[in-house]
Write an enzyme that holds these catalytic residues in place. Structure first.
Site, short mmCIF file in Angstrom:
data_model
loop_
_atom_site.label_atom_id
_atom_site.label_comp_id
_atom_site.label_asym_id
_atom_site.label_seq_id
_atom_site.Cartn_x
_atom_site.Cartn_y
_atom_site.Cartn_z
N GLY A 12 -6.55 -1.52 -6.01
CA GLY A 12 -7.73 -1.85 -6.81
C GLY A 12 -7.65 -3.10 -7.66
O GLY A 12 -8.32 -3.19 -8.69
N SER A 13 -6.86 -4.09 -7.24
CA SER A 13 -6.80 -5.30 -8.07
C SER A 13 -8.13 -6.08 -8.03
O SER A 13 -8.50 -6.71 -9.02
CB SER A 13 -5.62 -6.19 -7.68
OG SER A 13 -5.83 -6.79 -6.43
N ASN A 14 -8.82 -6.03 -6.91
CA ASN A 14 -10.14 -6.68 -6.87
C ASN A 14 -11.16 -5.93 -7.72
O ASN A 14 -12.00 -6.54 -8.37
CB ASN A 14 -10.62 -6.85 -5.43
CG ASN A 14 -10.00 -8.06 -4.77
OD1 ASN A 14 -10.35 -9.19 -5.10
ND2 ASN A 14 -9.04 -7.83 -3.88
N LYS A 65 -18.25 11.17 10.77
CA LYS A 65 -18.42 9.99 9.92
C LYS A 65 -19.78 10.05 9.22
O LYS A 65 -19.91 9.71 8.04
CB LYS A 65 -18.34 8.74 10.79
CG LYS A 65 -18.18 7.46 10.01
CD LYS A 65 -18.11 6.28 10.98
CE LYS A 65 -17.63 5.04 10.28
NZ LYS A 65 -16.19 4.98 10.14
N MET A 90 -10.65 0.94 3.21
CA MET A 90 -10.04 0.83 4.54
C MET A 90 -10.83 1.49 5.66
O MET A 90 -10.38 1.52 6.80
CB MET A 90 -8.61 1.41 4.51
CG MET A 90 -7.67 0.67 3.57
SD MET A 90 -7.58 -1.09 3.94
CE MET A 90 -6.57 -1.03 5.41
N ASN A 107 -18.02 -7.58 0.99
CA ASN A 107 -16.61 -7.28 1.20
C ASN A 107 -15.78 -8.53 0.92
O ASN A 107 -16.27 -9.64 1.07
CB ASN A 107 -16.38 -6.84 2.66
CG ASN A 107 -14.93 -6.48 2.93
OD1 ASN A 107 -14.27 -5.83 2.11
ND2 ASN A 107 -14.41 -6.90 4.07
N HIS A 109 -12.22 -10.37 2.13
CA HIS A 109 -11.23 -10.32 3.20
C HIS A 109 -10.19 -11.42 2.96
O HIS A 109 -10.57 -12.57 2.67
CB HIS A 109 -11.92 -10.52 4.56
CG HIS A 109 -10.97 -10.43 5.70
ND1 HIS A 109 -10.45 -9.23 6.14
CD2 HIS A 109 -10.41 -11.39 6.48
CE1 HIS A 109 -9.62 -9.45 7.15
NE2 HIS A 109 -9.56 -10.76 7.36
C1 GRF Z 1 -7.28 -7.34 -0.61
O1 GRF Z 1 -6.36 -8.25 -0.08
C2 GRF Z 1 -8.64 -7.49 0.04
O2 GRF Z 1 -8.91 -8.80 0.43
C3 GRF Z 1 -8.49 -6.61 1.26
O3 GRF Z 1 -7.72 -5.51 0.83
C4 GRF Z 1 -6.92 -5.89 -0.28
C5 GRF Z 1 -7.26 -4.95 -1.38
O4 GRF Z 1 -6.47 -5.16 -2.52
N1 GRF Z 1 -9.79 -6.24 1.79
P1 GRF Z 1 -6.85 -4.47 -3.89
O5 GRF Z 1 -6.94 -2.97 -3.61
O6 GRF Z 1 -8.17 -5.03 -4.33
O7 GRF Z 1 -5.73 -4.81 -4.82
#
Ligand code: GRF
Length: 201
Positions: A12-14, A65, A90, A107, A109
């Site tokens: 969850g860093s983003n 799903k 994921m 999203n 990436h």
């Molecule tokens: C990030 O590298 C993002 O680009 C990819 O998955 C990773 C998630 O990292 N989709 P975080 O959970 O946000 O730390």
């Protein structure tokens, strides 16, 4: 204020970058709910620390799903969510979410799409021997990592890089461009024209 849901599966860093940019007034938005398909995801803890609803929806409880996504959708409805952010989520989205939130799901990436879609993108790029790597924020459609591109940022590959050091520098840029991209969406500055996203100045 625009109502956001963040879908996560891991550290969850983003998510944290988005939370921080709201808390320091860079972004005018409200995160109503964080939903994870993984119960142990640290992202859920981060949400709770900031007083944000954190929900674990276990896909294994559902027969398909569609029924899993119907449950996700129920939470999105419940919170009147207007924008969905995938942040290390994921699971591949199915029709249920894609249709309901068409052009309202973003999203991040960790590669310069359309190069290196899918898993372990930074490692794929590193092993391929690229000199420039980076990250992409894009709208989500039915194609994996394939929707219209909103923002990208380059990261140069150094001679002494490993896949990990490269991934770390890419992540730093992710934390900058994701809030930037969300801000453009929130301020209604994006125009989707086919595959292209125009940014209105
Ligand atoms: C990030 O590298 C993002 O680009 C990819 O998955 C990773 C998630 O990292 N989709 P975080 O959970 O946000 O730390």
């Amino acid at each position: 204020m625009i109502r956001i849901a963040v879908l996560v599966s891991g550290r969850g860093s983003n998510l944290q970058a988005i939370i921080d940019s709201i808390e320091n007034d860079y972004l005018q938005a409200h995160i109503c709910v964080v939903i994870s398909d993984i119960g142990e995801a640290y992202a859920l803890e981060r949400a709770k620390k900031h007083g944000i609803n954190a929900v674990h929806i276990d896909p294994r409880r559902f027969i398909s799903k569609e029924s899993y996504e119907a449950e996700v959708l129920r939470f999105l409805d419940l919170h009147n969510v207007q924008l969905v952010l995938l942040a290390g989520y994921m699971k591949i989205l199915g029709k249920t979410l894609l249709t309901t939130y068409k052009n309202r799901i973003l999203n991040i990436h960790p590669a310069l799409l359309p190069a290196f879609p899918g898993l372990h993108a930074q490692e794929q790029a590193f092993k391929y021997g690229v000199k420039v790597a980076g990250c992409t924020v894009h709208f989500v459609d039915e194609e994996l990592d394939g929707g219209p591109i909103l923002l990208q940022k380059c990261v140069e590959v150094r001679e002494d890089d490993t896949a990990q050091t490269l991934a770390e520098r890419i992540l730093e840029q992710e934390h900058k461009i994701y809030p930037e991209a969300v801000k453009l969406f929130v301020e209604n500055k994006l125009l989707i024209e086919g595959r292209k996203v125009k940014i209105i100045k």
